[in-house]
Design a protein around this motif. Structure first.
Motif, short mmCIF file in Angstrom:
data_model
loop_
_atom_site.label_atom_id
_atom_site.label_comp_id
_atom_site.label_asym_id
_atom_site.label_seq_id
_atom_site.Cartn_x
_atom_site.Cartn_y
_atom_site.Cartn_z
N MET A 78 0.41 -1.13 -0.23
CA MET A 78 -0.03 0.02 0.38
C MET A 78 1.49 1.53 0.11
O MET A 78 0.72 2.62 -0.79
CB MET A 78 -0.69 0.03 1.28
N TYR A 79 2.04 0.75 0.66
CA TYR A 79 3.41 2.47 0.63
C TYR A 79 4.29 2.16 -0.55
O TYR A 79 4.43 1.22 -0.71
CB TYR A 79 3.73 2.56 1.86
N THR A 80 3.73 3.73 -0.85
CA THR A 80 5.27 4.00 -1.83
C THR A 80 6.31 4.30 -1.48
O THR A 80 6.59 5.06 -0.86
CB THR A 80 4.92 4.94 -3.36
N CYS A 81 7.57 4.40 -1.98
CA CYS A 81 8.99 4.78 -1.07
C CYS A 81 9.39 4.61 -2.57
O CYS A 81 9.36 4.45 -4.14
CB CYS A 81 9.64 3.62 -0.05
N PRO A 125 8.50 7.67 5.04
CA PRO A 125 8.88 7.24 3.02
C PRO A 125 7.55 7.35 2.67
O PRO A 125 7.68 7.48 1.26
CB PRO A 125 9.65 6.12 3.68
N GLY A 126 6.84 6.67 3.11
CA GLY A 126 5.22 6.64 2.22
C GLY A 126 4.52 8.19 2.77
O GLY A 126 3.48 8.62 1.56
N LYS A 127 4.75 8.86 3.55
CA LYS A 127 4.08 10.25 4.15
C LYS A 127 4.48 11.15 2.88
O LYS A 127 3.84 11.41 1.97
CB LYS A 127 4.36 10.47 5.11
N LEU A 128 6.44 11.02 2.80
CA LEU A 128 6.77 11.87 1.41
C LEU A 128 6.07 11.40 -0.18
O LEU A 128 6.02 12.63 -0.83
CB LEU A 128 7.93 11.69 1.73
N THR A 129 5.97 10.19 -0.48
CA THR A 129 5.94 10.06 -1.51
C THR A 129 3.60 10.10 -1.94
O THR A 129 3.91 10.95 -3.01
CB THR A 129 5.92 9.00 -1.97
N GLU A 130 3.18 9.99 -0.74
CA GLU A 130 1.84 10.48 -1.10
C GLU A 130 1.95 12.38 -0.90
O GLU A 130 1.15 12.38 -1.72
CB GLU A 130 0.91 10.22 0.57
N ALA A 131 2.54 12.72 -0.53
CA ALA A 131 1.86 14.51 0.10
C ALA A 131 3.02 14.85 -1.83
O ALA A 131 2.30 16.09 -1.55
CB ALA A 131 3.32 14.92 1.49
N LEU A 132 3.97 14.29 -2.16
CA LEU A 132 4.75 14.72 -3.50
C LEU A 132 3.54 14.42 -4.74
O LEU A 132 3.87 14.64 -5.55
CB LEU A 132 6.61 14.34 -3.47
N GLY A 133 2.86 13.20 -4.57
CA GLY A 133 2.75 12.82 -5.47
C GLY A 133 2.98 12.15 -6.22
O GLY A 133 2.53 11.75 -7.27
N THR A 135 3.98 8.17 -7.31
CA THR A 135 3.37 6.60 -8.16
C THR A 135 4.58 6.61 -9.12
O THR A 135 5.63 6.45 -9.28
CB THR A 135 2.09 7.61 -9.18
N MET A 136 4.37 4.90 -8.62
CA MET A 136 4.96 3.74 -9.35
C MET A 136 4.95 4.18 -10.79
O MET A 136 6.12 3.91 -11.51
CB MET A 136 4.21 2.87 -9.41
N ASP A 137 4.55 4.81 -11.69
CA ASP A 137 4.72 5.35 -12.84
C ASP A 137 5.91 6.71 -13.21
O ASP A 137 6.31 5.91 -14.24
CB ASP A 137 3.62 6.71 -13.35
N LEU A 138 6.17 6.89 -11.87
CA LEU A 138 8.31 7.30 -11.97
C LEU A 138 9.02 6.44 -11.84
O LEU A 138 10.09 7.00 -11.65
CB LEU A 138 7.79 8.69 -11.04
N ASN A 139 8.51 5.71 -11.69
CA ASN A 139 9.64 4.65 -11.80
C ASN A 139 10.98 4.48 -12.65
O ASN A 139 10.39 3.91 -13.74
CB ASN A 139 9.20 3.22 -11.51
N GLY A 140 12.26 4.95 -12.23
CA GLY A 140 12.99 4.41 -13.41
C GLY A 140 13.56 6.22 -13.63
O GLY A 140 14.40 6.28 -14.87
#
Length: 197
Positions: A78-81, A125-133, A135-140
């Motif tokens: 559920m959390y993105t890092c 780490p999960g809070k900051l990715t949510e705050a900045l928006g 997502t997995m689309d930005l991987n790489g």
């Protein structure tokens, strides 16, 4: 003031220390949000706690690619890092961004996180990715020329994160069971925005 490619080509410990005070910036469709990096962790080649430890897979391929890329992944389903890929290509080293001091787009960050408490916006780490928006689309994606960027500490004239420049605390990493004794977590001593003291 985007960081040079050479900045990321160094070992993860050196990059982790030098990322403190830098700005993690996301320029998304909803607007720009950014925060100063006040806490992070290094993950090394041959590190049992690193995602690269067992070798390259489809999930972790970004870790073995060029340095200066964003490795974005889910934890607990559920959390993105977000990790910053470091070292020479193929090393599998990275720096986990653990906490930010909000700097730009605070209203947007508050809306995304559902809180007005500035300390709670990105202190994990999960809070900051949510705050900045983020997502997995930005991987790489490159951290030099994409919607996700890292700027130098001097990028906002007259503004600096609390505790920078200053003493960096080096201690053990959080939330892991393997190699938990390694002192590879770094944070700005004077910051109240870190995830845990």
């Amino acid at each position: 003031m985007i960081l040079s490619p050479e900045f990321y080509e160094r070992d993860a410990v050196t990059v982790a220390k030098d990322l403190l005070g830098c700005l993690l910036v996301h320029q998304g469709e909803a607007g720009t949000a950014a925060g100063w990096i006040v806490e992070d962790e290094a993950y090394l080649r041959g590190d049992p706690a690193a995602h690269s430890y067992r070798g390259e897979t489809k999930r972790n391929r970004v870790l073995f690619g060029p340095p200066g890329r964003a490795y974005i992944y889910r934890i607990y389903g559920m959390y993105t890092c977000i990790d910053v890929v470091t070292g020479p290509r193929g090393a599998g080293e990275a720096v986990l961004v653990r906490a930010l001091e909000p700097a730009i787009g605070i209203d947007l960050m508050q809306e995304r996180r559902g809180t007005n408490d500035p300390v709670a916006l990105a202190s994990g780490p999960g809070k900051l990715t949510e705050a900045l928006g983020i997502t997995m689309d930005l991987n790489g994606t490159s951290l030099r020329d994409g919607p996700l960027l890292v700027w130098s500490p001097e990028s906002l004239p007259g503004r600096r994160p609390k505790g920078w420049p200053g003493e960096v605390v080096q201690t053990t990493r959080i939330g892991i069971t393997k190699a938990a004794d390694l002192p590879l977590r770094f944070y700005l001593k004077g910051s109240r925005y870190v995830s845990r003291r």
